[in-house]
Scaffold this motif. Structure first.
Motif, PDB file in Angstrom:
ATOM      1  N   ALA A   2       0.815  -1.220   0.000  1.00  0.00           N
ATOM      2  CA  ALA A   2       0.000   0.000   0.000  1.00  0.00           C
ATOM      3  C   ALA A   2       0.844   1.264   0.000  1.00  0.00           C
ATOM      4  O   ALA A   2       0.330   2.353   0.273  1.00  0.00           O
ATOM      5  CB  ALA A   2      -0.941   0.000   1.205  1.00  0.00           C
ATOM      6  N   GLY A   3       2.140   1.135  -0.310  1.00  0.00           N
ATOM      7  CA  GLY A   3       3.006   2.309  -0.342  1.00  0.00           C
ATOM      8  C   GLY A   3       3.529   2.668   1.031  1.00  0.00           C
ATOM      9  O   GLY A   3       3.888   1.805   1.823  1.00  0.00           O
ATOM     10  N   GLN A   4       3.550   3.953   1.329  1.00  0.00           N
ATOM     11  CA  GLN A   4       4.057   4.427   2.618  1.00  0.00           C
ATOM     12  C   GLN A   4       3.027   4.186   3.714  1.00  0.00           C
ATOM     13  O   GLN A   4       1.825   4.382   3.526  1.00  0.00           O
ATOM     14  CB  GLN A   4       4.380   5.918   2.537  1.00  0.00           C
ATOM     15  CG  GLN A   4       4.767   6.557   3.841  1.00  0.00           C
ATOM     16  CD  GLN A   4       6.071   6.015   4.413  1.00  0.00           C
ATOM     17  OE1 GLN A   4       6.986   5.677   3.669  1.00  0.00           O
ATOM     18  NE2 GLN A   4       6.157   5.916   5.733  1.00  0.00           N
ATOM     19  N   THR A  62      12.477  11.535   3.029  1.00  0.00           N
ATOM     20  CA  THR A  62      12.133  10.109   3.023  1.00  0.00           C
ATOM     21  C   THR A  62      12.381   9.497   1.654  1.00  0.00           C
ATOM     22  O   THR A  62      12.914   8.385   1.530  1.00  0.00           O
ATOM     23  CB  THR A  62      10.658   9.913   3.420  1.00  0.00           C
ATOM     24  OG1 THR A  62      10.443  10.459   4.717  1.00  0.00           O
ATOM     25  CG2 THR A  62      10.282   8.449   3.424  1.00  0.00           C
ATOM     26  N   ILE A  63      12.002  10.215   0.607  1.00  0.00           N
ATOM     27  CA  ILE A  63      12.225   9.722  -0.752  1.00  0.00           C
ATOM     28  C   ILE A  63      13.719   9.583  -1.021  1.00  0.00           C
ATOM     29  O   ILE A  63      14.178   8.579  -1.572  1.00  0.00           O
ATOM     30  CB  ILE A  63      11.559  10.657  -1.776  1.00  0.00           C
ATOM     31  CG1 ILE A  63      10.042  10.531  -1.674  1.00  0.00           C
ATOM     32  CG2 ILE A  63      12.031  10.335  -3.193  1.00  0.00           C
ATOM     33  CD1 ILE A  63       9.285  11.536  -2.515  1.00  0.00           C
ATOM     34  N   GLU A  64      14.473  10.611  -0.625  1.00  0.00           N
ATOM     35  CA  GLU A  64      15.919  10.588  -0.866  1.00  0.00           C
ATOM     36  C   GLU A  64      16.607   9.461  -0.103  1.00  0.00           C
ATOM     37  O   GLU A  64      17.524   8.810  -0.616  1.00  0.00           O
ATOM     38  CB  GLU A  64      16.526  11.938  -0.459  1.00  0.00           C
ATOM     39  CG  GLU A  64      18.021  12.064  -0.709  1.00  0.00           C
ATOM     40  CD  GLU A  64      18.385  12.075  -2.182  1.00  0.00           C
ATOM     41  OE1 GLU A  64      19.555  11.790  -2.504  1.00  0.00           O
ATOM     42  OE2 GLU A  64      17.501  12.354  -3.024  1.00  0.00           O
ATOM     43  N   PRO A  97      16.669   5.181  -3.461  1.00  0.00           N
ATOM     44  CA  PRO A  97      17.655   4.101  -3.447  1.00  0.00           C
ATOM     45  C   PRO A  97      17.043   2.726  -3.745  1.00  0.00           C
ATOM     46  O   PRO A  97      17.691   1.888  -4.375  1.00  0.00           O
ATOM     47  CB  PRO A  97      18.238   4.158  -2.035  1.00  0.00           C
ATOM     48  CG  PRO A  97      18.044   5.573  -1.603  1.00  0.00           C
ATOM     49  CD  PRO A  97      16.736   5.975  -2.207  1.00  0.00           C
ATOM     50  N   LEU A  98      15.807   2.494  -3.294  1.00  0.00           N
ATOM     51  CA  LEU A  98      15.165   1.211  -3.572  1.00  0.00           C
ATOM     52  C   LEU A  98      14.942   1.021  -5.064  1.00  0.00           C
ATOM     53  O   LEU A  98      15.261  -0.043  -5.617  1.00  0.00           O
ATOM     54  CB  LEU A  98      13.825   1.138  -2.825  1.00  0.00           C
ATOM     55  CG  LEU A  98      12.931  -0.061  -3.163  1.00  0.00           C
ATOM     56  CD1 LEU A  98      13.649  -1.373  -2.922  1.00  0.00           C
ATOM     57  CD2 LEU A  98      11.633   0.015  -2.367  1.00  0.00           C
ATOM     58  N   ILE A  99      14.422   2.039  -5.743  1.00  0.00           N
ATOM     59  CA  ILE A  99      14.205   1.919  -7.186  1.00  0.00           C
ATOM     60  C   ILE A  99      15.530   1.732  -7.907  1.00  0.00           C
ATOM     61  O   ILE A  99      15.648   0.906  -8.824  1.00  0.00           O
ATOM     62  CB  ILE A  99      13.468   3.161  -7.723  1.00  0.00           C
ATOM     63  CG1 ILE A  99      12.107   3.321  -7.033  1.00  0.00           C
ATOM     64  CG2 ILE A  99      13.294   3.076  -9.232  1.00  0.00           C
ATOM     65  CD1 ILE A  99      11.185   2.124  -7.159  1.00  0.00           C
ATOM     66  N   VAL A 112       2.446  13.980  -4.963  1.00  0.00           N
ATOM     67  CA  VAL A 112       2.947  13.747  -6.319  1.00  0.00           C
ATOM     68  C   VAL A 112       3.396  12.301  -6.428  1.00  0.00           C
ATOM     69  O   VAL A 112       4.042  11.784  -5.508  1.00  0.00           O
ATOM     70  CB  VAL A 112       4.143  14.688  -6.599  1.00  0.00           C
ATOM     71  CG1 VAL A 112       4.749  14.412  -7.968  1.00  0.00           C
ATOM     72  CG2 VAL A 112       3.715  16.139  -6.478  1.00  0.00           C
ATOM     73  N   PRO A 113       3.092  11.607  -7.522  1.00  0.00           N
ATOM     74  CA  PRO A 113       3.601  10.238  -7.685  1.00  0.00           C
ATOM     75  C   PRO A 113       5.119  10.209  -7.582  1.00  0.00           C
ATOM     76  O   PRO A 113       5.808  11.047  -8.169  1.00  0.00           O
ATOM     77  CB  PRO A 113       3.124   9.849  -9.086  1.00  0.00           C
ATOM     78  CG  PRO A 113       1.902  10.675  -9.295  1.00  0.00           C
ATOM     79  CD  PRO A 113       2.196  11.990  -8.629  1.00  0.00           C
ATOM     80  N   ASP A 114       5.621   9.241  -6.820  1.00  0.00           N
ATOM     81  CA  ASP A 114       7.063   9.113  -6.645  1.00  0.00           C
ATOM     82  C   ASP A 114       7.495   7.689  -6.962  1.00  0.00           C
ATOM     83  O   ASP A 114       6.787   6.947  -7.619  1.00  0.00           O
ATOM     84  CB  ASP A 114       7.481   9.554  -5.233  1.00  0.00           C
ATOM     85  CG  ASP A 114       6.784   8.784  -4.114  1.00  0.00           C
ATOM     86  OD1 ASP A 114       6.521   7.573  -4.296  1.00  0.00           O
ATOM     87  OD2 ASP A 114       6.511   9.376  -3.050  1.00  0.00           O
ATOM     88  N   SER A 115       8.676   7.316  -6.495  1.00  0.00           N
ATOM     89  CA  SER A 115       9.244   5.978  -6.727  1.00  0.00           C
ATOM     90  C   SER A 115       9.301   5.642  -8.213  1.00  0.00           C
ATOM     91  O   SER A 115       9.102   4.500  -8.618  1.00  0.00           O
ATOM     92  CB  SER A 115       8.439   4.921  -5.957  1.00  0.00           C
ATOM     93  OG  SER A 115       8.427   5.201  -4.581  1.00  0.00           O
TER      94      SER A 115
END
Length: 261
Positions: free
Chosen positions: A61-63, A80-82, A87-89, A139-142
């Motif tokens: 379900a994402g975050q 958190t994204i950084e 890094p996961l992607i 905003v869509p991320d990952s």
């Protein structure tokens, strides 16, 4: 206490199961760190394919928004994204072996985009993909804004992201967003068989193919042709190329080792 990630080693491949089923396998810091460590371990030459899936009724379900509810003041989501999602992607795309994803239920937000980052995606027919970010003002991320337009075109990508409507597994297959939708009861059998098959294939050649595909999104034709030349030169020096040619000449099944040299 159950681990947030279950790691199962098989003959030449590794199965990684997101294991927070009570939270639809939503990510918290512990799950991020466990998955990062497992993907780093999978870089070992002994592992020749990875299967990523989820426990329970959903893939991811994402975050985990529960982690945000107690924060004092506006959170720095970019941090958190950084620290975790980017890094996961990069780990998934950069891993020098195929990554199969078995989407066993809902894949929402970053969970959907993590699936799309994998090399081959199978989904249960009951599964749904949701670009849920618009529902909470994000905003869509990952990698979502990178992967979706390239997979389904600009018009569909915009509608999926701006409307946040669920997309069925069968429609995702027909749109070319995933490899295929399969019956729920056979999803894991098919996914494991696929991972086991990939673990017997010429791993270095597959890794170089993956590198070429990763680069093609931003390269012009001339640059891509040069890259294909360079990667083919590297592939031609691997033990698996020699084995593949020998097997063809001798009219027998190839026995690929997956080794670099």
């Amino acid at each position: 206490m159950e681990p947030s990630l279950i790691v199962a080693e098989h003959d030449g491949w590794t199965e990684l199961t997101l294991n927070r089923p009570d939270r639809l396998n939503a990510f918290n810091e512990d799950l991020h760190r466990a998955l990062a460590a497992a993907l780093d371990a999978a870089a070992d030459e002994a592992c020749r394919a990875v299967l990523l899936t989820g426990a329970g009724r959903g893939f991811c379900a994402g975050q985990d928004l529960g982690d945000r509810a107690s924060a004092d003041g506006p959170p720095d989501l970019g941090a958190t994204i950084e620290a975790f999602y980017n890094p996961l992607i990069r780990r998934i795309r950069g891993l020098r072996k195929p990554v199969v994803c078995a989407v066993n239920g809902v894949a929402a937000g970053a969970g959907a985009n993590i699936a799309f980052a994998c090399d081959i995606v199978l989904a249960a027919r009951s599964a749904k993909f949701i670009q849920a970010f618009a529902r909470i003002g994000l905003v869509p991320d990952s990698g979502g804004t990178f992967f979706l337009p390239r997979l389904v075109g600009d018009a569909r990508a915009r509608a999926l992201m701006l409307l946040a409507e669920p997309l069925s597994a069968e429609k995702a297959e027909s749109w070319g967003l995933i490899w295929k939708a399969v019956d729920d009861a056979t999803l894991m059998d098919e996914a494991r068989a696929l991972a086991a098959h990939l673990a017997t294939q010429p791993t270095q050649g597959l890794a170089l193919t993956k590198a070429a595909l990763n680069a093609s999104a931003s390269n012009g034709l001339d640059t891509q042709l040069d890259l294909e030349r360079d990667l083919q030169r590297e592939a031609g020096r691997t033990p698996d190329y020699r084995e593949g040619v020998s097997a063809f000449v001798e009219k027998r099944p190839a026995r690929f080792s997956g080794r670099r040299a």
